[in-house]
Design a protein around this motif. Structure first.
Motif, PDB file in Angstrom:
ATOM      1  N   LEU A  42      38.066  40.942  47.069  1.00 18.53           N
ATOM      2  CA  LEU A  42      38.115  42.350  46.685  1.00 18.53           C
ATOM      3  C   LEU A  42      37.735  42.437  45.216  1.00 18.53           C
ATOM      4  CD1 LEU A  42      41.244  43.710  48.564  1.00 18.53           C
ATOM      5  CD2 LEU A  42      38.907  43.371  49.345  1.00 18.53           C
ATOM      6  N   VAL A  43      37.587  43.651  44.717  1.00 17.01           N
ATOM      7  CA  VAL A  43      36.992  43.817  43.388  1.00 17.01           C
ATOM      8  C   VAL A  43      37.893  43.353  42.252  1.00 17.01           C
ATOM      9  CG1 VAL A  43      37.759  46.168  42.889  1.00 17.01           C
ATOM     10  CG2 VAL A  43      35.553  45.393  42.031  1.00 17.01           C
ATOM     11  N   SER A  44      39.217  43.373  42.466  1.00 18.44           N
ATOM     12  CA  SER A  44      40.125  43.068  41.352  1.00 18.44           C
ATOM     13  C   SER A  44      41.486  42.668  41.903  1.00 18.44           C
ATOM     14  CB  SER A  44      40.303  44.308  40.465  1.00 18.44           C
ATOM     15  OG  SER A  44      40.922  45.343  41.220  1.00 18.44           O
ATOM     16  N   THR A  45      42.287  42.085  41.040  1.00 17.24           N
ATOM     17  CA  THR A  45      43.658  41.730  41.416  1.00 17.24           C
ATOM     18  C   THR A  45      44.438  42.990  41.757  1.00 17.24           C
ATOM     19  OG1 THR A  45      43.528  39.895  39.906  1.00 17.24           O
ATOM     20  CG2 THR A  45      45.726  40.523  40.610  1.00 17.24           C
ATOM     21  N   GLU A  46      44.160  44.063  41.004  1.00 16.45           N
ATOM     22  CA  GLU A  46      44.846  45.331  41.263  1.00 16.45           C
ATOM     23  C   GLU A  46      44.542  45.832  42.676  1.00 16.45           C
ATOM     24  OE1 GLU A  46      43.404  48.364  38.687  1.00 16.45           O
ATOM     25  OE2 GLU A  46      45.045  49.739  39.153  1.00 16.45           O
ATOM     26  N   GLN A  47      43.275  45.736  43.066  1.00 17.13           N
ATOM     27  CA  GLN A  47      42.891  46.184  44.402  1.00 17.13           C
ATOM     28  C   GLN A  47      43.486  45.269  45.461  1.00 17.13           C
ATOM     29  OE1 GLN A  47      41.778  49.007  44.911  1.00 17.13           O
ATOM     30  NE2 GLN A  47      41.234  48.947  47.063  1.00 17.13           N
ATOM     31  N   GLN A  48      43.505  43.972  45.173  1.00 21.36           N
ATOM     32  CA  GLN A  48      44.109  43.013  46.109  1.00 21.36           C
ATOM     33  C   GLN A  48      45.595  43.368  46.312  1.00 21.36           C
ATOM     34  OE1 GLN A  48      44.738  39.133  44.436  1.00 21.36           O
ATOM     35  NE2 GLN A  48      44.321  38.088  46.373  1.00 21.36           N
ATOM     36  N   ASP A  49      46.293  43.657  45.208  1.00 17.90           N
ATOM     37  CA  ASP A  49      47.717  44.011  45.309  1.00 17.90           C
ATOM     38  C   ASP A  49      47.904  45.290  46.107  1.00 17.90           C
ATOM     39  OD1 ASP A  49      48.435  41.844  43.832  1.00 17.90           O
ATOM     40  OD2 ASP A  49      48.669  42.939  41.927  1.00 17.90           O
ATOM     41  N   ARG A  50      47.005  46.263  45.837  1.00 16.60           N
ATOM     42  CA  ARG A  50      47.120  47.548  46.531  1.00 16.60           C
ATOM     43  C   ARG A  50      46.979  47.333  48.044  1.00 16.60           C
ATOM     44  NH1 ARG A  50      42.904  50.943  43.850  1.00 16.60           N
ATOM     45  NH2 ARG A  50      44.311  51.245  42.106  1.00 16.60           N
ATOM     46  N   VAL A  51      45.998  46.513  48.433  1.00 18.03           N
ATOM     47  CA  VAL A  51      45.752  46.272  49.861  1.00 18.03           C
ATOM     48  C   VAL A  51      46.921  45.486  50.470  1.00 18.03           C
ATOM     49  CG1 VAL A  51      44.220  45.106  51.499  1.00 18.03           C
ATOM     50  CG2 VAL A  51      43.251  46.454  49.620  1.00 18.03           C
ATOM     51  N   LEU A  52      47.411  44.479  49.736  1.00 17.05           N
ATOM     52  CA  LEU A  52      48.536  43.685  50.264  1.00 17.05           C
ATOM     53  C   LEU A  52      49.790  44.551  50.399  1.00 17.05           C
ATOM     54  CD1 LEU A  52      47.948  40.334  48.326  1.00 17.05           C
ATOM     55  CD2 LEU A  52      47.553  40.775  50.773  1.00 17.05           C
ATOM     56  N   ASN A  53      49.969  45.496  49.494  1.00 19.95           N
ATOM     57  CA  ASN A  53      51.113  46.418  49.615  1.00 19.95           C
ATOM     58  C   ASN A  53      50.999  47.262  50.870  1.00 19.95           C
ATOM     59  OD1 ASN A  53      52.725  45.731  47.479  1.00 19.95           O
ATOM     60  ND2 ASN A  53      51.589  47.020  46.023  1.00 19.95           N
ATOM     61  N   TYR A  54      49.772  47.699  51.174  1.00 13.94           N
ATOM     62  CA  TYR A  54      49.590  48.458  52.417  1.00 13.94           C
ATOM     63  C   TYR A  54      49.904  47.587  53.630  1.00 13.94           C
ATOM     64  CZ  TYR A  54      47.757  52.860  50.610  1.00 13.94           C
ATOM     65  OH  TYR A  54      47.635  54.088  50.013  1.00 13.94           O
ATOM     66  N   ILE A  55      49.479  46.333  53.567  1.00 14.93           N
ATOM     67  CA  ILE A  55      49.750  45.437  54.699  1.00 14.93           C
ATOM     68  C   ILE A  55      51.267  45.281  54.872  1.00 14.93           C
ATOM     69  CG2 ILE A  55      49.550  43.038  55.492  1.00 14.93           C
ATOM     70  CD1 ILE A  55      46.685  43.036  54.296  1.00 14.93           C
ATOM     71  N   ARG A  56      51.969  45.101  53.776  1.00 11.21           N
ATOM     72  CA  ARG A  56      53.440  44.985  53.844  1.00 11.21           C
ATOM     73  C   ARG A  56      54.048  46.266  54.392  1.00 11.21           C
ATOM     74  NH1 ARG A  56      52.804  41.179  49.480  1.00 11.21           N
ATOM     75  NH2 ARG A  56      52.426  42.769  47.911  1.00 11.21           N
ATOM     76  N   SER A  57      53.508  47.393  53.956  1.00  8.30           N
ATOM     77  CA  SER A  57      54.065  48.661  54.428  1.00  8.30           C
ATOM     78  C   SER A  57      53.854  48.806  55.933  1.00  8.30           C
ATOM     79  CB  SER A  57      53.457  49.815  53.629  1.00  8.30           C
ATOM     80  OG  SER A  57      52.842  50.751  54.459  1.00  8.30           O
ATOM     81  N   GLY A  58      52.685  48.366  56.426  1.00  8.23           N
ATOM     82  CA  GLY A  58      52.424  48.423  57.868  1.00  8.23           C
ATOM     83  C   GLY A  58      53.440  47.590  58.636  1.00  8.23           C
TER      84      GLY A  58
END
Ligand code: NAP
Ligand code: MG
Length: 503
Positions: free
Chosen positions: A348-364
């Motif tokens: 992904l483009v950045s660590t911030e974006q990676q964290d954002r996506v991983l947070n969504y995965i956790r939320s799911g």
């Protein structure tokens, strides 16, 4: 077994990265007024590629003044449409001559596989500029018959002029850095506007490389200005009273800010704010084509597409089979740095974006969705980069965050439907309306669903097909206005009506 080769940056690419990076203002390459810079990272390993100027409000001010001068008193307005078209065409030629350098810069800065940058980003950029080079001479007004009562022996002649908006601020995202710059610049210049462009902080390099080509293409100073920086620079541009129009692509949250900022001088705006696009698969579809199509719809560009097919809606008869096929395809996607020849998916483009996506995965997961595949970051060599595995969720409900919000990563949710009505209703059941795809061999179903969906683009038996001539933009919270094609002219020109009394 084939082994991957790793492309090393070419001499041209490396020379550019090593050279001092400068803003483009009034035809000159300059530092930020503050003298500050920020780091540009390679997201495959988070190594620093170079430093670029941290433009801020005062730099935006200078850039707007330069664009104002170029528009109000410079030679630009005196050029004919044909001359403008030639300059844009020349710019396309200059990019084409440096296609490999641009592709490498895009991969190093954004992370995408080099093969994708070579096959998609750069050729589409060149084609886009050429389309608008040609369109410059096809912008015209109309004549209108008036019925107003008139004195005997005189009548009225009414015609319209389609004139440029003036100075246009353009704020672009990081997912297709050069192509997004082209989508914004091509039409603006064809229509005769002057521009201040603010690239995304994560991916400023291709825009800075482009900055070096305008003078060679023959553009007068100040017609295009490029200011790299953070959100405050974008905000200063959106608020600026010297700007007549702002075009923005990015998050819905910042889109709201742009709307508020535009109020000061009632500048015009166009917004492209992303989506939560459904891929709707009917039981009569060619399942092999559909599986690879809906898989590409979400996983292309690491899922970082505004129109990514992030919701699979699948007829219940084929739900199990299609989900398995997509999961099998996802399993085969090779994660690797973009410069590796075997990379199907980069970081992904950045660590911030990676964290954002991983947070969504956790939320799911915490909301009860079932992870059918993926859900993690890969280990080994890739641990230092911003990678996320292709992820498929089942067992979802419409109210989950992962179903309603834009994730902007390689994460797709799957749910079954019973009939056309339910497919359309679920397809429309988010705040967004950017795009959708329908997979069926039944022409009637295709038409019915295409009409029923609230989306700016509906693809049938395909997804992510773009062409400079085809309009693109959103319904609902996906934005205002259309980019590309002749429709983009609507938001980059204004109509002047001229009424002449003939005696
Ligand atoms: P973003 O904040 O909306 O950034 C887009 C552009 O707006 C960047 O150039 C950004 O500058 C600039 N910006 C930031 N704050 C601003 C402000 N207050 N006023 C004016 N301009 C401003 O997007 P992001 O944070 O990079 O990504 C967040 C999410 O946005 C993603 O996860 C995704 O959901 C969505 N997104 C959508 C698209 C799309 O194509 N529709 C593209 C990118 C992101 P900086 O780069 O300096 O922040
Ligand atoms: Mg970067």
């Amino acid at each position: 077994m084939t082994t991957a080769t790793i492309t090393q940056p070419s001499t041209a690419t490396q020379t550019f990265i090593n050279s001092p990076q400068k803003l483009l203002i009034d035809g000159k390459r300059v530092d930020a007024v503050s003298g500050e810079t920020f780091e540009v990272l390679d997201p495959s390993n988070n190594n620093v590629l170079c430093q670029v100027p941290k433009g801020a409000k005062e730099d935006i001010d200078r850039a707007v003044q330069s664009a104002r001068k170029a528009f109000d008193t410079g030679p630009w307005r005196k050029l004919t449409a044909s001359e403008r078209g030639k300059l844009i065409w020349k710019l396309a030629d200059l990019i084409e001559e440096r296609a490999e350098e641009f592709a490498q810069l895009e991969t190093l800065d954004n992370g995408k596989p080099l093969a994708v940058a070579r096959a998609a980003d750069i050729p589409l950029t060149i084609d886009h500029f050429r389309y608008y080079a040609g369109l410059a001479t096809k912008i015209h007004g109309e004549t209108i018959d008036l019925s107003v009562p008139y004195a005997p022996d005189s009548h009225f002649f009414d015609f319209t002029l389609r004139e440029p908006m003036g100075v246009v601020g353009q704020i672009i995202p990081w997912n297709f850095p050069l192509l997004m710059a082209a989508w914004k610049l091509g039409v603006a210049l064809a229509a005769g506007n002057c521009v201040v462009l603010k690239p995304a902080e994560q991916t400023p390099l291709s825009a800075l490389r482009l900055a070096g080509l305008f003078a060679d293409a023959g553009f007068p100073d100040g017609v295009v200005n490029i200011v790299t920086g953070f959100g405050d620079a974008g905000a200063a541009l959106a608020e600026h009273h010297g700007v007549n129009k702002v075009a923005f692509t990015g998050s819905t949250k910042v889109g709201h800010e742009i709307v508020k900022a535009s109020a000061g001088n009632l500048k015009r705006i166009s917004l492209e704010l992303g989506g939560k696009s459904p891929s709707i698969v009917f039981a009569d579809a060619d399942l092999e084509l559909a599986a690879s199509g809906v898989s590409g719809a979400i996983f292309f560009n690491q899922g970082q597409c505004c129109c990514a097919g992030s919701r699979m809606l699948i007829h219940k008869k084929i739900y199990q089979e299609l989900v398995e096929r997509v999961s099998d395809l996802a399993k085969k996607i090779k994660l690797a740095p973009g410069m590796h020849s075997d990379s199907d998916m980069g970081p992904l483009v950045s660590t911030e974006q990676q964290d954002r996506v991983l947070n969504y995965i956790r939320s799911g997961v915490s909301e009860g969705a079932q992870t059918l595949i993926g859900g993690n970051t890969p280990g080994g060599d890739m641990e230092g980069g911003c990678f996320v595995e292709p992820t498929v969720f089942g067992n979802i409900t419409q109210d989950m965050k992962i179903v309603q919000e834009e994730i902007f990563g390689p994460v797709v949710v799957a749910s079954p439907f019973e009939d056309i009505e339910e497919a359309i209703a679920k397809g429309n059941d988010t705040a967004f309306g950017l795009a959708a795809s329908v997979w069926t061999n039944d022409i009637n179903k295709a038409h019915k669903v295409a009409r029923g969906l609230q989306a700016g683009t509906v693809w049938v038996n395909c997804h992510n097909i773009f062409d400079a001539a085809a309009p693109f933009g959103g319904y609902k919270k996906s934005g205002y206005g259309r980019e590309m094609g002749i429709h983009a002219l609507e938001s980059y020109t204004q109509i002047k009506n001229v009424i002449i009394q003939i005696h």
